[in-house]
Design a protein around this motif. Structure first.
Motif, short mmCIF file in Angstrom:
data_model
loop_
_atom_site.label_atom_id
_atom_site.label_comp_id
_atom_site.label_asym_id
_atom_site.label_seq_id
_atom_site.Cartn_x
_atom_site.Cartn_y
_atom_site.Cartn_z
N LEU A 155 39.25 73.06 26.92
CA LEU A 155 37.90 73.61 26.85
C LEU A 155 36.96 72.65 26.13
N ALA A 156 37.43 72.06 25.04
CA ALA A 156 36.59 71.12 24.30
C ALA A 156 36.30 69.86 25.12
N ALA A 157 37.25 69.47 25.96
CA ALA A 157 37.06 68.25 26.76
C ALA A 157 35.86 68.37 27.69
N HIS A 158 35.54 69.58 28.12
CA HIS A 158 34.40 69.78 29.02
C HIS A 158 33.08 69.48 28.32
N TRP A 159 33.08 69.54 27.00
CA TRP A 159 31.86 69.29 26.23
C TRP A 159 31.82 67.90 25.60
N VAL A 160 32.73 67.03 25.96
CA VAL A 160 32.74 65.67 25.41
C VAL A 160 31.73 64.84 26.20
N LEU B 109 27.72 74.04 22.79
CA LEU B 109 27.36 75.38 23.26
C LEU B 109 25.87 75.46 23.59
N THR B 110 25.03 74.98 22.66
CA THR B 110 23.58 75.04 22.88
C THR B 110 23.18 74.23 24.11
N LEU B 111 23.73 73.02 24.20
CA LEU B 111 23.37 72.15 25.31
C LEU B 111 23.88 72.68 26.64
N TYR B 112 25.08 73.24 26.65
CA TYR B 112 25.65 73.75 27.90
C TYR B 112 24.84 74.93 28.42
N VAL B 113 24.49 75.86 27.53
CA VAL B 113 23.73 77.04 27.96
C VAL B 113 22.34 76.64 28.43
N LEU B 114 21.64 75.83 27.64
CA LEU B 114 20.28 75.45 28.00
C LEU B 114 20.24 74.55 29.23
#
Length: 285
Positions: free
Chosen positions: A129-134, A160-165
């Motif tokens: 899950l963390a790899a998706h946000w790297v 989280l903020t960047l993914y949602v926005l």
């Protein structure tokens, strides 16, 4: 009985191994308030997340449907690679060629992951899950933190903020592509690299680091007109080993010159003899 050796008290903040950032990634900084980490993470996440408008508009203008545009942001989530893909498609490029360029541009995230895996030290179940946000922004925020706790807060909140926005503004941008018009006039496509450079600049403290950054910029910009999308970024990564090799060679030359002035090369045998000689003199005295 052997004497008992007194050990120093262990600090209560032991969330990771001594080699991790809890020991101190910055010599002059021990801790950082959580509020400051949250402020940095939200600032980066909001500033870059809004540039999803530009991607939504660009993707819709290149011929991708609303579903395809949103799927790219949800599943790929690497802004530069997404822009490279839709930009190549908009220019009439082959889909496979466009995908290859986006892939090469996204390879850099794998190198980010190697470093972040040590700093975050997450449980094995959370790593996929963390790899998706790297990405660039989460890596920059995480590396700027002095402790493992701050690294985890910065990485998670930025991601989280960047993914949602990013996904929300991608959807809105694709819907309102005709109303927004030309994204170049808004400058939204420059938000992400501008924020990344602003985070990176304060981390360049030594001459070697500045030389690596400068050479990487020269290589990336110089090769941009002649190489496919994504490849100049990979070539720019060669700046680090090149500068380290040159500085190491220069250091070796200076050491050799100093050794020649002192009476000969500092070989291990010579150094050992000098140390032994000093020891003999001390015993004699």
């Amino acid at each position: 009985m052997p004497e008992q050796t007194a050990h120093p008290p262990i600090s209560p903040d032991t969330t990771g191994p001594p080699s991790g950032p809890d020991t101190a990634t910055k010599p002059d900084t021990v801790t950082k308030p959580d509020a400051a980490v949250v402020r940095d993470a939200l600032g980066v996440g909001i500033a870059v997340g809004l540039s999803g408008f530009a991607f939504g508009v660009t993707s819709a203008g290149s011929g991708l449907s609303l579903l395809q545009t949103c799927a790219l942001s949800l599943l790929v989530f690497t802004g530069a690679s997404q822009f490279a893909l839709v930009g190549a498609l908009a220019a009439g490029g082959n889909p496979f060629t466009a995908a290859a360029g986006a892939f090469f541009l996204g390879v850099r995230n794998a190198f980010y992951g190697l470093r972040l895996s040590q700093l975050l030290a997450l449980p094995r179940a959370l790593r996929p899950l963390a790899a998706h946000w790297v990405i660039d922004e989460t890596t920059a925020v995480a590396l700027a933190q002095p402790t493992r706790r701050a690294v985890r807060i910065g990485f998670t909140l930025t991601g989280l903020t960047l993914y949602v926005l990013w996904n929300l503004t991608t959807f809105l941008g694709a819907l309102g592509a005709e109303a927004i018009g030309d994204t170049d006039a808004w400058g939204l496509d420059a938000a992400s690299p501008a924020v990344f450079l602003a985070l990176l600049a304060p981390m360049l403290r030594t001459t070697t680091e500045r030389l690596v950054a400068g050479l990487a910029v020269v290589l990336g910009l110089g090769l941009l007109p002649v190489l496919p999308a994504g490849v100049p970024v990979l070539v720019a990564a060669l700046a680090a080993p090149a500068v380290l090799w040159l500085t190491g060679r220069g250091l070796g030359t200076r050491r050799a010159e100093r050794a020649a002035q002192d009476g000969g090369p500092e070989t291990p045998d010579r150094t050992e003899k000098q140390a032994t000689g000093r020891g003999d003199e001390e015993e004699t005295r």
